[in-house]
Motif scaffolding. Structure first.
Motif, mmCIF file in Angstrom:
data_model
loop_
_atom_site.group_PDB
_atom_site.id
_atom_site.type_symbol
_atom_site.label_atom_id
_atom_site.label_comp_id
_atom_site.label_asym_id
_atom_site.label_seq_id
_atom_site.Cartn_x
_atom_site.Cartn_y
_atom_site.Cartn_z
ATOM 1 N N SER A 47 -62.430 -21.945 21.741
ATOM 2 C CA SER A 47 -63.245 -23.283 22.521
ATOM 3 C C SER A 47 -65.275 -23.001 22.147
ATOM 4 C CB SER A 47 -62.809 -23.182 24.242
ATOM 5 O OG SER A 47 -63.045 -21.812 24.336
ATOM 6 N N TRP A 48 -65.647 -24.301 22.381
ATOM 7 C CA TRP A 48 -67.144 -24.010 21.884
ATOM 8 C C TRP A 48 -67.213 -24.877 22.794
ATOM 9 C CZ3 TRP A 48 -69.127 -20.850 18.516
ATOM 10 C CH2 TRP A 48 -69.966 -21.109 18.322
ATOM 11 N N PRO A 49 -68.480 -24.105 23.844
ATOM 12 C CA PRO A 49 -69.503 -22.916 23.726
ATOM 13 C C PRO A 49 -68.148 -21.589 23.815
ATOM 14 C CG PRO A 49 -69.717 -24.072 24.947
ATOM 15 C CD PRO A 49 -69.542 -25.137 24.566
ATOM 16 N N PRO A 50 -68.361 -20.454 23.335
ATOM 17 C CA PRO A 50 -67.266 -19.458 23.702
ATOM 18 C C PRO A 50 -67.731 -18.826 24.824
ATOM 19 C CG PRO A 50 -69.387 -19.431 21.546
ATOM 20 C CD PRO A 50 -69.113 -20.209 21.568
ATOM 21 N N SER A 51 -66.268 -18.462 25.350
ATOM 22 C CA SER A 51 -66.089 -18.258 26.672
ATOM 23 C C SER A 51 -67.447 -17.201 27.136
ATOM 24 C CB SER A 51 -64.912 -17.371 27.028
ATOM 25 O OG SER A 51 -64.932 -16.698 25.803
ATOM 26 N N ASP A 52 -68.323 -16.281 28.559
ATOM 27 C CA ASP A 52 -68.732 -15.452 28.512
ATOM 28 C C ASP A 52 -68.094 -13.896 28.263
ATOM 29 O OD1 ASP A 52 -70.104 -16.905 29.506
ATOM 30 O OD2 ASP A 52 -69.846 -16.446 32.169
ATOM 31 N N GLU A 53 -66.932 -14.418 27.944
ATOM 32 C CA GLU A 53 -66.296 -12.703 27.884
ATOM 33 C C GLU A 53 -66.345 -12.507 25.793
ATOM 34 O OE1 GLU A 53 -64.254 -14.340 31.028
ATOM 35 O OE2 GLU A 53 -64.627 -14.621 29.510
ATOM 36 N N ASN A 54 -66.438 -13.726 25.528
ATOM 37 C CA ASN A 54 -66.603 -13.843 24.502
ATOM 38 C C ASN A 54 -67.912 -13.521 23.824
ATOM 39 O OD1 ASN A 54 -67.359 -15.659 21.603
ATOM 40 N ND2 ASN A 54 -65.166 -14.690 21.042
ATOM 41 N N ALA A 55 -69.235 -14.424 24.286
ATOM 42 C CA ALA A 55 -70.343 -13.559 23.968
ATOM 43 C C ALA A 55 -70.216 -12.047 24.772
ATOM 44 C CB ALA A 55 -71.004 -14.426 24.584
ATOM 45 N N ALA A 56 -69.915 -11.996 25.577
ATOM 46 C CA ALA A 56 -70.100 -10.387 25.824
ATOM 47 C C ALA A 56 -70.355 -9.654 24.081
ATOM 48 C CB ALA A 56 -69.620 -9.670 27.343
ATOM 49 N N ALA A 57 -68.633 -10.009 24.037
ATOM 50 C CA ALA A 57 -67.753 -8.616 22.884
ATOM 51 C C ALA A 57 -69.246 -8.789 22.308
ATOM 52 C CB ALA A 57 -66.376 -9.389 22.464
ATOM 53 N N ILE A 58 -69.550 -9.816 21.134
ATOM 54 C CA ILE A 58 -70.207 -9.554 20.141
ATOM 55 C C ILE A 58 -71.765 -9.274 20.329
ATOM 56 C CG2 ILE A 58 -71.576 -11.595 18.630
ATOM 57 C CD1 ILE A 58 -68.529 -11.760 17.751
ATOM 58 N N ALA A 59 -71.797 -9.336 21.500
ATOM 59 C CA ALA A 59 -72.759 -8.505 21.679
ATOM 60 C C ALA A 59 -72.869 -6.862 22.313
ATOM 61 C CB ALA A 59 -73.790 -9.000 23.284
ATOM 62 N N ASP A 60 -71.623 -6.515 22.739
ATOM 63 C CA ASP A 60 -71.539 -5.241 22.433
ATOM 64 C C ASP A 60 -70.930 -4.728 20.624
ATOM 65 O OD1 ASP A 60 -71.083 -2.964 23.720
ATOM 66 O OD2 ASP A 60 -67.895 -2.967 23.317
ATOM 67 N N TYR A 61 -70.569 -5.573 20.661
ATOM 68 C CA TYR A 61 -70.555 -4.903 18.641
ATOM 69 C C TYR A 61 -71.691 -4.964 18.220
ATOM 70 C CZ TYR A 61 -69.064 -5.264 13.971
ATOM 71 O OH TYR A 61 -68.761 -5.044 12.174
ATOM 72 N N ILE A 62 -72.647 -5.460 18.509
ATOM 73 C CA ILE A 62 -74.255 -5.677 18.094
ATOM 74 C C ILE A 62 -75.308 -4.306 18.340
ATOM 75 C CG2 ILE A 62 -76.373 -6.761 17.623
ATOM 76 C CD1 ILE A 62 -75.186 -9.550 17.463
ATOM 77 N N SER A 63 -75.113 -3.933 19.477
ATOM 78 C CA SER A 63 -75.770 -2.992 20.513
ATOM 79 C C SER A 63 -75.272 -2.300 20.032
ATOM 80 C CB SER A 63 -75.485 -3.329 21.856
ATOM 81 O OG SER A 63 -74.164 -2.864 22.411
ATOM 82 N N GLN A 64 -74.349 -1.866 19.523
ATOM 83 C CA GLN A 64 -73.519 -0.305 19.693
ATOM 84 C C GLN A 64 -73.365 -0.897 17.898
ATOM 85 O OE1 GLN A 64 -69.148 0.041 20.453
ATOM 86 N NE2 GLN A 64 -69.345 -0.613 22.325
ATOM 87 N N ARG A 65 -73.100 -1.126 16.901
ATOM 88 C CA ARG A 65 -73.447 -1.105 15.045
ATOM 89 C C ARG A 65 -74.728 -1.281 14.910
ATOM 90 N NH1 ARG A 65 -67.069 -1.660 13.656
ATOM 91 N NH2 ARG A 65 -66.346 -1.458 15.159
ATOM 92 N N GLY A 66 -75.457 -2.705 15.396
ATOM 93 C CA GLY A 66 -76.927 -2.588 15.034
ATOM 94 C C GLY A 66 -76.613 -4.243 14.313
#
Length: 369
Positions: free
Chosen positions: A151-170
């Protein structure tokens, strides 16, 4: 003509202005129409070519726009401005240098405000040898399901998972995983295809027609989306050899960057369109760069590319949502701002002049003056 008028509202109007400008200087337009497709406004979709300068010149500069479709507003404007630039055109005759103006390599993406072509192929990942095993990108494989949500826009869970990937790996690791290119997910982002697509084949044909008699060929491919606002980073990518990076820096300055030596904001992508020239005109010294003009922050830009791919998978979405996504994608790659437009045209003209002067210093065996 006011500078802002070189920038058009759509592919159809950009092509119309390009053709009109060519007619005003009595330049022949060579047209290549995509079979079986029409544009967003019902128009035919074509890549158009104009050659300027001496017919027998053995040194040639190629200018291309719209490799990434929606990014075509920028490159098209630079090309239309050149077709109005009589002093620069006169310089070509004096220096015995030709310019090949290739408008809208990816007319489908330009018209539909998409990065990719009619097959969801990223043309800047399509210039590889498909007879060899395809490159693999396990980092993208791990992200694919997150990148293209249901779905679009992405769910809160999806956005959090992307943000978590960036925070952990850069942020850089996130950019690298996405943008280096992938060949396994035809419905995904930065998909390089399974064969050479129509646009790549047309480009090869154009180079075979116009480049066979050339000893030295330069190329500027215009892009938008990466880097500081309005700044045009000059990037040398792909299968660089035979002193090409050195020549590029001699022509355009020491600030020419390359992912090969870690100086560029861009990833060292697989199959960049610039390699099409290097593979087709092996007899010539080639010197090719992409100019990447900054628009919005990196993560925001990649988010809009996610929307682009989602929309490809959901053509039945409501018209209001489709229109909103299209306009948001357009805004991510074309800034409706006079200051930004002025920076684009100023830097483009300077780069074109630098390339023409650089080519004029290269040796040309036959037909030179």
């Amino acid at each position: 003509m006011n500078d802002s008028q070189y920038f058009q509202r759509s592919y159809a109007s950009a092509r119309e202005r390009y053709v009109r400008a060519a007619a005003a200087i009595q330049a022949r337009v060579e047209r290549h129409v995509i079979p079986g497709h029409q544009g967003l406004e019902g128009e035919d979709l074509s890549t158009d070519v104009v050659r300027l300068g001496p017919a027998m010149a053995r040194r040639m500069l190629v200018l291309t726009s719209g490799t990434h479709g929606v990014e075509g507003f920028c490159g098209s404007a630079a090309q239309i401005a050149l077709l109005h630039d009589r002093p620069l055109q006169a310089l070509l005759d004096k220096l015995n240098v030709a310019i090949l103006v290739v408008h809208a390599i990816n007319p489908y993406g330009f018209s539909y405000l998409s990065r990719t072509n009619e097959d969801n192929v990223d043309l800047n990942r399509n210039s590889i040898d498909f007879s060899l095993p395809l490159p693999v990108n396990p980092a993208y494989d791990d992200l694919h399901a997150l990148l293209v949500p249901s779905s679009w826009p992405p769910s809160d869970e999806n956005a959090a998972a992307i943000a978590d990937y960036i925070s952990q790996r850069g942020e850089q690791a996130y950019q690298q995983a996405l943008t280096v290119g992938q060949y396994q997910h035809a419905d995904g982002m930065f998909f390089g295809g399974h064969r050479a697509v129509w646009s790549t084949r047309v480009l090869q044909m154009v180079f075979e027609q116009h480049g066979t008699a050339c000893d030295s060929i330069g190329w500027i491919d215009f892009h938008t989306g990466l880097g500081p606002y309005g700044h045009g980073e000059k990037i040398c990518v792909g299968q660089i050899g035979n002193g090409e990076l050195r020549r590029a820096r001699n022509w355009w300055g020491a600030d020419v960057t390359s992912p090969l030596d870690g100086t560029s904001v861009a990833a060292n992508v697989a199959g960049p369109v610039l390699d099409t020239l290097r593979r087709t005109c092996t007899h010539a010294d080639t010197t090719a760069i992409a100019i990447e003009y900054g628009t919005i922050p990196l993560v925001d830009m990649l988010h809009m590319l996610r929307a682009d791919v989602w929309l490809r998978q959901h053509p039945q979405a409501e018209k209001q949502q489709i229109s909103a996504i299209h306009q948001a994608i357009r805004a991510a790659f074309y800034c409706d701002d006079d200051a930004w437009r002025g920076m684009i045209l100023g830097q483009a003209r300077a780069a074109i002049l630098q390339a023409v002067m650089g080519l004029s210093r290269e040796s040309a065996s036959v037909g030179s003056t």
